[in-house]
Design an enzyme around this catalytic site. Structure first.
Site, PDB file in Angstrom:
ATOM      1  N   GLU C  71       0.799  -1.226   0.000  1.00 22.30           N
ATOM      2  CA  GLU C  71       0.000   0.000   0.000  1.00 22.30           C
ATOM      3  C   GLU C  71       0.831   1.276   0.000  1.00 22.30           C
ATOM      4  OE1 GLU C  71      -1.048  -2.751   1.444  1.00 22.30           O
ATOM      5  OE2 GLU C  71      -3.076  -2.994   0.673  1.00 22.30           O
ATOM      6  N   HIS C 140     -12.138  -4.182   8.252  1.00 21.44           N
ATOM      7  CA  HIS C 140     -12.616  -3.964   6.884  1.00 21.44           C
ATOM      8  C   HIS C 140     -13.938  -3.196   6.856  1.00 21.44           C
ATOM      9  CE1 HIS C 140      -9.831  -7.319   6.200  1.00 21.44           C
ATOM     10  NE2 HIS C 140      -9.862  -7.062   4.919  1.00 21.44           N
TER      11      HIS C 140
HETATM   12  C1  TPP Z   1      -2.939  -4.623   3.801  1.00 20.07           C
HETATM   13  C2  TPP Z   1      -3.963  -5.359   3.008  1.00 20.07           C
HETATM   14  N1  TPP Z   1      -4.042  -5.155   1.693  1.00 20.07           N
HETATM   15  C3  TPP Z   1      -4.948  -5.813   0.959  1.00 20.07           C
HETATM   16  C4  TPP Z   1      -5.813  -6.702   1.546  1.00 20.07           C
HETATM   17  C5  TPP Z   1      -6.859  -7.426   0.721  1.00 20.07           C
HETATM   18  N2  TPP Z   1      -6.451  -8.822   0.630  1.00 20.07           N
HETATM   19  C6  TPP Z   1      -6.925  -9.754   1.472  1.00 20.07           C
HETATM   20  S1  TPP Z   1      -6.202 -11.235   1.252  1.00 20.07           S
HETATM   21  C7  TPP Z   1      -5.261 -10.646  -0.010  1.00 20.07           C
HETATM   22  C8  TPP Z   1      -4.323 -11.544  -0.721  1.00 20.07           C
HETATM   23  C9  TPP Z   1      -3.318 -12.103   0.212  1.00 20.07           C
HETATM   24  O1  TPP Z   1      -2.427 -12.878  -0.492  1.00 20.07           O
HETATM   25  P1  TPP Z   1      -1.426 -13.814   0.276  1.00 20.07           P
HETATM   26  O2  TPP Z   1      -0.678 -13.004   1.290  1.00 20.07           O
HETATM   27  O3  TPP Z   1      -0.626 -14.525  -0.733  1.00 20.07           O
HETATM   28  O4  TPP Z   1      -2.347 -14.799   1.086  1.00 20.07           O
HETATM   29  P2  TPP Z   1      -3.364 -15.887   0.500  1.00 20.07           P
HETATM   30  O5  TPP Z   1      -4.698 -15.226   0.403  1.00 20.07           O
HETATM   31  O6  TPP Z   1      -2.861 -16.332  -0.810  1.00 20.07           O
HETATM   32  O7  TPP Z   1      -3.360 -16.965   1.523  1.00 20.07           O
HETATM   33  C10 TPP Z   1      -5.515  -9.312  -0.228  1.00 20.07           C
HETATM   34  C11 TPP Z   1      -4.871  -8.474  -1.267  1.00 20.07           C
HETATM   35  C12 TPP Z   1      -5.711  -6.858   2.935  1.00 20.07           C
HETATM   36  N3  TPP Z   1      -6.538  -7.668   3.610  1.00 20.07           N
HETATM   37  N4  TPP Z   1      -4.766  -6.203   3.637  1.00 20.07           N
END
Ligand code: TPP
Ligand code: TPP
Ligand code: MG
Ligand code: MG
Lengths: 323, 335, 335, 323
Positions: C71, C140
């Protein structure tokens, strides 16, 4: 190491000497209570700004730091407007609103000193994005200290630049300290440049005392960026002659350390030595340059000092741009 | 209610505000080995404003834990430490840097207990300082209390005197919740009598720093000193201003404020932060809601102009309420 | 003043709020190649709330620039891009994540122009969304407009209808300042008539969404819809509520608000964000300051409880003003 | 690879099977509109939580993610209280205040799922600091996704842990995607574990499909931490069987990709295969375990379902701790 021609050698010398002269005079003015706020001297680190910016055009961008006078001068700023800013005049680069930590000169591509450690790194990344997006061959360089390398902004920015192959060069000025914290206590890795590998970008480690070494490394990195081959991370070892800020009691250092390094680590004395030894120019010629610079600084301060104080009247109108 | 110190301490000593804070840290660290200090430049250098000076020698580098420049990492580590048994006190060098760490402050520290259904406590203090007056310009001079006040789960303290600084910091460290503790860079070298030894000022109690009958000035931090100077000047002109130092913005001692307004019938809120969306709006709105019929005049706010803080000394002063501005505003309100 | 659209558009079409936003993006990207969109999941996925759906196909991956989860890096890159000639629109998935990027938003984007003495413009839009109502819990669901409103150098927009969403986003993209554009997660699937083609709603103009004489309800974002529902119920009971949708919180159209209050003599501010330190305090304080003698009753605020947003549906509703809460508050105010 | 004894093998199998069963049931309940909000299934990644947590004591700490059910179960949580939380009951772990993304079980050292990507990494670092500060031999493990590795919190935390030699283990679950972003587009470096070197800490890369491989790597890392030898970064390759969240249209993937990986990448089927092949246990025994787990899940859901709805009455009182 690439061979530097006479014109370049003298220009590098001139830039370094100008920076040193500026810092000496700014320090003096601060001591006389003519400058308000805080200033951070770049003395001792001149080879980095000079060596890197020698490769940049006016339409290339840089982001700088709280220790920003050197980058600003190397990128072509007017000394009078810089002094005027420190003195809080309407004629200063920021019309007295910014001061030392925020001097910018957008006409020369300087996107500003920055009071937030690591704050300029994503901004330079965005400037590089502009170049890429608009299809120009402009390059963006971000200068920052060893301290900034442990900021999240460093990490996120280098990754973005790597995956997007942006025309960016990231220059870490490792002056051995972040305020009172020695670099050895801030990192468990010996070579900071190693971090580049984790982003999939080349890392270079240079002696920031030697302007020729910096010039050579930056030349490669800037050419790489300009050719669309992506970003580079350069770590330049250095040392700041003064405390972190004007007035720093330096309780975290010994006298011996300070004196030893100061003597040993002076890029300008070094440059003088090889310029004369390699017969690029004579000591007398260099003395001439020194005198010219001294005169220019005197004139700049005099000009700045006669500028009107910054006007408070229109402050609220300076906040937003109108069409 | 008036300030009621938890104990009446035997003796006082003249101290600077920063010394008083250091005194609270020292005593609490002696009292409870779970209390540690984490931050930048807090060790050999003694902190940017010399609050932790001397503590490294006393407590060593593990309890005075100097960090790299990693604001969100540090604050997050403090949250984790607080969740697991330490009572960390973080020193964030400037409140302006909070923007780097707000996620850990708000989404984690403030909310963990609630989100976990009460399973956790986050006993940590985030000490930082704000305000203008030293030519540090827009990235080192903000007053951001309004951000923290708006977050459920945080407490918020802004002491104006050395004694309050010590007593409130002690209370903050002993509190089981995340407490944001905002100092002011121009208060550190102000002096005043401070109780020796243990000194606790409970959170949530305003302090009437000067009594008066003609108007109520509600204020905090450095503007308390300005308001007291203004009240002295006003007294010369026959106007008796009551100066209420809220001291803790959350929880807010609304009773003391309303009590004062019910007596004076006039409210002037003074703060350094910019007016738009400042915490002064909350106080003015609360008073308008709760004591509308007691007010003889519109509640008034005097606060910073809507600009970033400029660098030059005379510009800086022009955007933040000064003593004469308060005098003028008070006279307009009363006249 | 009332809403005055810059042009009177020929035809309207029923659109969802998220489609209307996408329409504005598409038109502005067609009009100006410097406009790019940067954010997470905005490409193939079309954005967490399907605002950018279809834009990848139209403009390709360099102008619909999908990013890793970084971010502060993204927002900072947008600042740098804006300073150097692009007009980036950042999509921050949830306003709750702003705590990760506030430094770039506040210390850089908002202040650069001022700090540089006018040398720079930062024409960027930060689109994000907030609010509760989907069971996304405390990290959220926040409403954080008060944070942005307090920062000099930012503009702040919160549209409540599809037409306003399109028109205000267009204006925001064309503005030469950093604009925070706050959507609401429960508005995306609301529908309404939207002017086709170019549609600009100038920043700084409130919109009286319903006229009335007995009280003024000042509100924004999703609570506009709740307030309109409440006004309809109140009408059944013979109470004529005027509903003023501020639309842009900064700059604020205070005239329209004061004009309404001078007519109704009663003010109820309604918002979803928690009450303490919410932007409702600013509006209530402004009205109390500027129209004290016009008020027949204390200005009232109805806003979120001072808690993080809980997960369970019935809990979630219990902490945020619902239609019946507004009806009740209005009746108390009038009665 | 270290040899795993029968008890451990069966326990790993049981944990993985329980996680899968939980996710299947949660998905079903979500489809029936009994669960509110969002859930992120851990199906396919079970070997990571199981393999790592097998080395942890109840007084060791973990931080988890939005995809947190697996970590929670592996750390010993009660299934009934988990379901009750998803169903918004007063009997849930968070009394209906947290939901799927915030389930914590501090009695078992689970410091919570976390809705902020990368949000748990500094928190685990702080927990490790507590252990070090108080001189215990507790260990803190942070689980996070590949997406979180490009967050500033990752960077700052790993550096802090390295310079302070904290008893921490950082586990990246590389399931190939961060929402719709494939890992290949998020990194310019081939091996994410390489980033460890930049912090001066060991990096390990394991096949997250193979619970034995995870178990072995985590065993080393946890032992290292417990012995006061500092942190480790582990990257475990994996794949999520479901979309990012329940209902994800998965426009960023092809059907072929999904089906291919799902079949190829099933840690539970794999474990079953080697357990039987190596004669650790018979298929019938494993079937028995499966049945036990199914029963336990049925019972848990039934228990959860009869719990009272979370009470809204005292919400404001839940915000602050009192003495
Ligand atoms: C700081 C932040 N940015 C964006 C999000 C929205 N978001 C939730 S899960 C996710 C993807 C996370 O990817 P990863 O860390 O690879 O975990 P996975 O879901 O694949 O287990 C995103 C972008 C968030 N929750 N927090
Ligand atoms: C985000 C942030 N944290 C802390 C500070 C306070 N501060 C100013 S300069 C500095 C040290 C910077 O060290 P380094 O990056 O090595 O630069 P140097 O001063 O050595 O040139 C610190 C901690 C700051 N300005 N910004
Ligand atoms: Mg340094
Ligand atoms: Mg992933």
């Amino acid at each position: 190491m690439s061979v530097i021609d006479r014109a370049t050698a003298l220009e590098l010398y001139r830039v370094m000497r100008t920076i040193r002269g500026f810092e000496e005079r700014a320090t003096q003015l601060f001591g006389e209570n003519k400058i308000w706020g805080t200033i951070h001297s770049y003395a001792g680190e001149e080879a980095i700004a000079a060596g890197v910016c020698a490769h940049l055009r006016d339409d290339d961008w840089i982001t700088s730091t709280h220790r920003g006078h050197g980058h600003c001068i190397a990128k072509g700023a007017d000394l009078g407007k810089m002094f005027a800013e420190l003195l809080g005049r309407e004629t200063g680069y920021c019309r007295g609103r910014g001061g030392s930590m925020h001097i910018a000169d957008t006409s020369k591509g300087n996107l500003g000193a920055n009071g937030i450690v690591g704050g300029g790194i994503p901004i330079a990344t965005g400037a590089a994005l502009t170049a890429k997006q608009l299809g120009t061959d402009q390059v963006a360089v971000s200068f920052f200290g060893d301290g900034a390398v442990n900021q999240g902004t460093f990490h996120e920015s280098l990754n973005l630049a790597a995956i997007w192959k942006l025309p960016a060069v990231y220059v870490c000025e490792n002056n051995q300290y972040a305020e009172s914290l020695p670099v050895k206590r801030a990192f468990a890795v010996e070579d900071i440049a190693k971090r580049a590998e984790g982003y999939g970008m080349p890392g270079m480690h240079v002696d920031g005392r030697d302007v020729r070494a910096v010039h050579a490394a930056a030349g490669e990195a800037v050419a790489r960026a300009r050719a669309g081959k992506g970003p580079t991370f350069i770590v330049a070892d250095s040392y700041r002659h003064e405390g972190h800020y004007y007035g720093d009691p330096r309780k975290y250092q010994t006298k011996d350390e300070i004196e030893g390094w100061r003597k040993q680590f002076d890029p300008i004395a070094d440059a003088r030595a090889w310029i004369v030894a390699d017969k690029v120019a004579s000591a007398a010629e260099l003395d001439g340059i020194d005198r010219e610079i001294a005169t220019a600084i005197d004139r700049s301060v005099a000009w700045a000092d006669q500028g009107p104080l910054a006007s408070p009247i229109k402050l609220p109108e300076d906040v937003y741009a109108s069409d | 209610m008036q300030a009621t110190e938890a104990r009446a301490p035997a003796a006082t000593r003249e101290m600077f505000y920063n010394e008083a804070l250091g005194d609270a840290l020292r005593l609490e660290m002696q009292r409870d080995e779970r209390v540690i200090v984490i931050g930048e430049d807090i060790a050999e250098h003694g902190g940017a404003f010399q609050v932790t000076a001397g503590l490294l020698d006393k407590f060593g580098p593990t309890r005075i834990r100097q960090t790299p420049i990693s604001e969100i990492g540090i604050v997050g580590a403090a949250v984790g430490a607080a969740l697991t048994g330490l009572r960390p006190v973080v020193e964030l060098m400037y409140v302006d840097f909070a923007g780097l760490a707000m996620d850990q402050i708000v989404n984690q520290a403030a909310q963990n207990r609630f989100m976990f259904g009460g399973q956790a406590r986050v006993p940590m203090v985030l000490r930082t300082q704000g305000g203008s007056g030293r030519g540090n310009a827009a990235q080192h001079s903000k007053s951001l209390e309004a951000w923290f006040a708006h977050i459920a789960g945080l407490k918020l303290v802004m002491p104006s005197t050395p004694a309050d600084a010590k007593g409130l910091l002690t209370a903050a460290i002993r509190d089981d919740n995340p407490v944001i503790f905002l100092e002011h860079k121009l208060l550190y070298r102000t002096k005043g009598p401070v109780p020796e030894g243990e000194h606790v000022v409970p959170l949530g109690q305003a302090d009437v720093k000067r009594a008066g009958t003609d108007l109520t000035i509600v204020t905090w931090s450095r503007e308390v000193l300005f308001s007291l100077d203004a009240a002295a000047k006003l007294a010369d002109e026959g106007i008796a201003a009551e100066v209420v130092d809220v001291r803790t913005l959350v929880p807010l001692d609304l009773e003391t404020i309303l009590g004062s307004v019910r007596k004076t019938h006039r409210l002037l809120v003074v703060h350094e932060a910019i007016k738009r969306g400042g915490y002064g709006a909350e106080i003015a709105a609360l008073v308008a809601e709760e004591a509308f019929d007691d007010l003889d005049a519109a509640p008034k706010r005097l606060a910073g102009l809507e600009t970033p803080i400029p660098y030059a000394q005379h510009l800086e002063k022009s955007v933040v309420p000064q003593v004469d501005d308060i005098v003028r505003a008070a006279k307009e309100l009363v006249g």
